[in-house]
Structure formats: structure tokens, C-alpha cells
Design a protein around this motif. Structure first.
Motif, PDB file in Angstrom:
ATOM      1  N   TRP A 101      34.483  36.149  36.481  1.00  0.00           N
ATOM      2  CA  TRP A 101      35.529  35.144  36.729  1.00  0.00           C
ATOM      3  C   TRP A 101      35.773  34.975  38.222  1.00  0.00           C
ATOM      4  O   TRP A 101      35.933  33.863  38.707  1.00  0.00           O
ATOM      5  N   VAL A 102      35.776  36.101  38.941  1.00  0.00           N
ATOM      6  CA  VAL A 102      35.960  36.022  40.395  1.00  0.00           C
ATOM      7  C   VAL A 102      34.807  35.245  41.019  1.00  0.00           C
ATOM      8  O   VAL A 102      35.015  34.414  41.909  1.00  0.00           O
ATOM      9  N   LYS A 103      33.591  35.490  40.534  1.00  0.00           N
ATOM     10  CA  LYS A 103      32.423  34.762  41.060  1.00  0.00           C
ATOM     11  C   LYS A 103      32.571  33.260  40.786  1.00  0.00           C
ATOM     12  O   LYS A 103      32.328  32.432  41.665  1.00  0.00           O
ATOM     13  N   ARG A 104      32.997  32.893  39.572  1.00  0.00           N
ATOM     14  CA  ARG A 104      33.196  31.475  39.255  1.00  0.00           C
ATOM     15  C   ARG A 104      34.261  30.856  40.147  1.00  0.00           C
ATOM     16  O   ARG A 104      34.108  29.728  40.634  1.00  0.00           O
ATOM     17  N   ILE A 105      35.343  31.613  40.356  1.00  0.00           N
ATOM     18  CA  ILE A 105      36.434  31.096  41.192  1.00  0.00           C
ATOM     19  C   ILE A 105      35.940  30.907  42.626  1.00  0.00           C
ATOM     20  O   ILE A 105      36.207  29.878  43.255  1.00  0.00           O
ATOM     21  N   ARG A 106      35.193  31.890  43.140  1.00  0.00           N
ATOM     22  CA  ARG A 106      34.660  31.765  44.504  1.00  0.00           C
ATOM     23  C   ARG A 106      33.692  30.590  44.602  1.00  0.00           C
ATOM     24  O   ARG A 106      33.711  29.843  45.593  1.00  0.00           O
ATOM     25  N   ASP A 107      32.823  30.446  43.603  1.00  0.00           N
ATOM     26  CA  ASP A 107      31.877  29.315  43.610  1.00  0.00           C
ATOM     27  C   ASP A 107      32.621  27.985  43.635  1.00  0.00           C
ATOM     28  O   ASP A 107      32.265  27.077  44.384  1.00  0.00           O
ATOM     29  N   LYS A 108      33.660  27.887  42.812  1.00  0.00           N
ATOM     30  CA  LYS A 108      34.448  26.646  42.769  1.00  0.00           C
ATOM     31  C   LYS A 108      35.148  26.406  44.099  1.00  0.00           C
ATOM     32  O   LYS A 108      35.171  25.293  44.617  1.00  0.00           O
ATOM     33  N   LYS A 109      35.719  27.487  44.678  1.00  0.00           N
ATOM     34  CA  LYS A 109      36.400  27.378  45.969  1.00  0.00           C
ATOM     35  C   LYS A 109      35.412  26.941  47.048  1.00  0.00           C
ATOM     36  O   LYS A 109      35.699  26.043  47.850  1.00  0.00           O
ATOM     37  N   ASN A 110      34.205  27.564  47.062  1.00  0.00           N
ATOM     38  CA  ASN A 110      33.185  27.194  48.051  1.00  0.00           C
ATOM     39  C   ASN A 110      32.727  25.747  47.867  1.00  0.00           C
ATOM     40  O   ASN A 110      32.496  25.037  48.848  1.00  0.00           O
ATOM     41  N   GLN A 111      32.614  25.331  46.626  1.00  0.00           N
ATOM     42  CA  GLN A 111      32.224  23.942  46.353  1.00  0.00           C
ATOM     43  C   GLN A 111      33.279  22.980  46.895  1.00  0.00           C
ATOM     44  O   GLN A 111      32.957  21.979  47.536  1.00  0.00           O
ATOM     45  N   LEU A 112      34.560  23.299  46.667  1.00  0.00           N
ATOM     46  CA  LEU A 112      35.637  22.454  47.183  1.00  0.00           C
ATOM     47  C   LEU A 112      35.630  22.429  48.707  1.00  0.00           C
ATOM     48  O   LEU A 112      35.791  21.365  49.322  1.00  0.00           O
ATOM     49  N   LEU A 113      35.428  23.608  49.339  1.00  0.00           N
ATOM     50  CA  LEU A 113      35.367  23.655  50.800  1.00  0.00           C
ATOM     51  C   LEU A 113      34.191  22.848  51.336  1.00  0.00           C
ATOM     52  O   LEU A 113      34.318  22.137  52.335  1.00  0.00           O
TER      53      LEU A 113
END
Length: 196
Positions: free
Chosen positions: A131-143
Motif C-alpha cells: 500500500w505504501v508503494k502504491r501511495i508513493r507511486d501515485k504521489k510520484n505520478q502526481l508530482l
């Protein structure tokens, strides 16, 4: 000559079946009304068509609820018990599911971990890492998307700035060219500093 007897079985043609239902529904409702008037009987009739449409008749001297209550008393059955029991069972299972999900949420928040075995804790840890990996991936995608948008905006502003600078330089050059022509004309007139 009277009508011949028909064999009582399901009518296969849906149109014929609907026509027969409509005619016989009207006939049985008429018979129920006549029975209520002629014999002063309390009659309640409920029918549902194959499409789920309700047709009902109840004697004018009573209500459907009175008839159902009287039926329950006479037959010593409760029409609502099975429905109530089914609803109670469904409610109980929903409460259990709700409690299970709340407990799972608390465990995922780091609470009530004492009841978990080692394997459960390992699975929970792996899920959390995923879940943390998914959240980081989503955050990086938004950035990345925001960075790209800002870059495009900067490029557009730089292009506009270059266009404006070139226009200003052209105007300055044009102005200085006009000024140098006027100065040269002034010298040609032989020392008179007139401007035309």
C-alpha cells in the motif's frame, strides 16, 4: 352447445397467457365481489402477474390486515415470523461482518495486534508495504504531472517573453534608425539644428 373442457396446463405462448390471465383475473375478482355481497363473506384476494403487477380485492366491510390477522389466529401460523427471522439473521451476519471489518481496520492502523499470529503479522506487513508503494507511486505520478505542467507553463512564458523582447528590440532599433536619420538630416542643412 356448451364450451368444451380445456386441459389445465401452462400456456406456452406469452401473449395468449397474458390475455387468459387478464380475463380470468377479471372473472375471479367478479366472483370474489359477488361472494362478499351475496353471502356477506369477508374475502381478500391477492394476485401477481408474471410481470409482477399486483391485483387485489378486499371486501368493503374489512381490510386486508384484518383478514391476515384473522387467518393467523385461525390457522395458528405467523405470516411474518419467517420474514422477521430471515431479517434478524441477515442483520446478525451484517453486524458480524461490520465488526470483522472494523477490527481489520484497527489492525491496519496498528491496534489490536496481540491476537495476530506471526503469519498474520507478516501478511499485514507485506500488505502495508504494498500500500505504501502504491501511495508513493501515485504521489510520484502526481508530482511528475505537476512538474510537466509547470515546465510547459514556463516554456510558454519564456516564449512569450522572447517574443516581447524581440518586438522591443525591433522597436528600439527602428526608433534609433529614425533618430540617426534625423540627426544626419540636421547636419546636412549646414549647422542649423532644425528638425523636420
Amino acid at each position: 352447445m356448451g364450451r368444451g373442457k380445456i386441459e389445465i396446463k401452462r400456456i406456452e405462448n406469452p401473449t395468449n397467457r397474458q390475455v387468459t390471465y387478464s380475463k380470468r383475473r377479471a372473472g375471479i375478482t367478479k366472483k370474489a365481489r359477488e361472494l362478499a355481497v351475496l353471502c356477506d363473506a369477508q374475502v381478500s384476494l391477492i394476485m401477481f402477474s408474471t410481470t409482477g403487477k399486483l391485483s387485489e380485492y378486499c371486501s368493503p366491510s374489512t381490510s386486508p390486515k384484518e383478514i391476515y390477522d384473522r387467518y393467523q389466529r385461525v390457522s395458528d401460523t405467523n405470516l411474518w415470523d419467517t420474514h422477521y427471522e430471515r431479517m434478524q439473521s441477515e442483520l446478525s451476519s451484517l453486524k458480524e461482518e461490520n465488526n470483522r471489518l472494523q477490527k481489520l481496520i484497527r489492525q491496519k492502523m496498528g491496534e489490536e495486534l496481540n491476537e495476530l499470529r506471526w503469519k498474520d503479522l507478516r501478511d499485514l506487513e507485506q500488505n502495508l508495504e504494498e500500500w505504501v508503494k502504491r501511495i508513493r507511486d501515485k504521489k510520484n505520478q502526481l508530482l511528475t504531472n505537476q512538474t510537466d505542467t509547470c515546465r510547459k507553463r514556463i516554456n510558454k512564458l519564456e516564449a512569450e517573453n522572447n517574443t516581447i523582447r524581440l518586438q522591443m528590440e525591433a522597436e528600439i532599433c527602428n526608433y534609433s534608425h529614425i533618430c540617426s536619420r534625423k540627426t544626419a538630416k540636421t547636419f546636412v542643412l549646414g549647422g542649423f539644428h532644425q528638425r523636420t
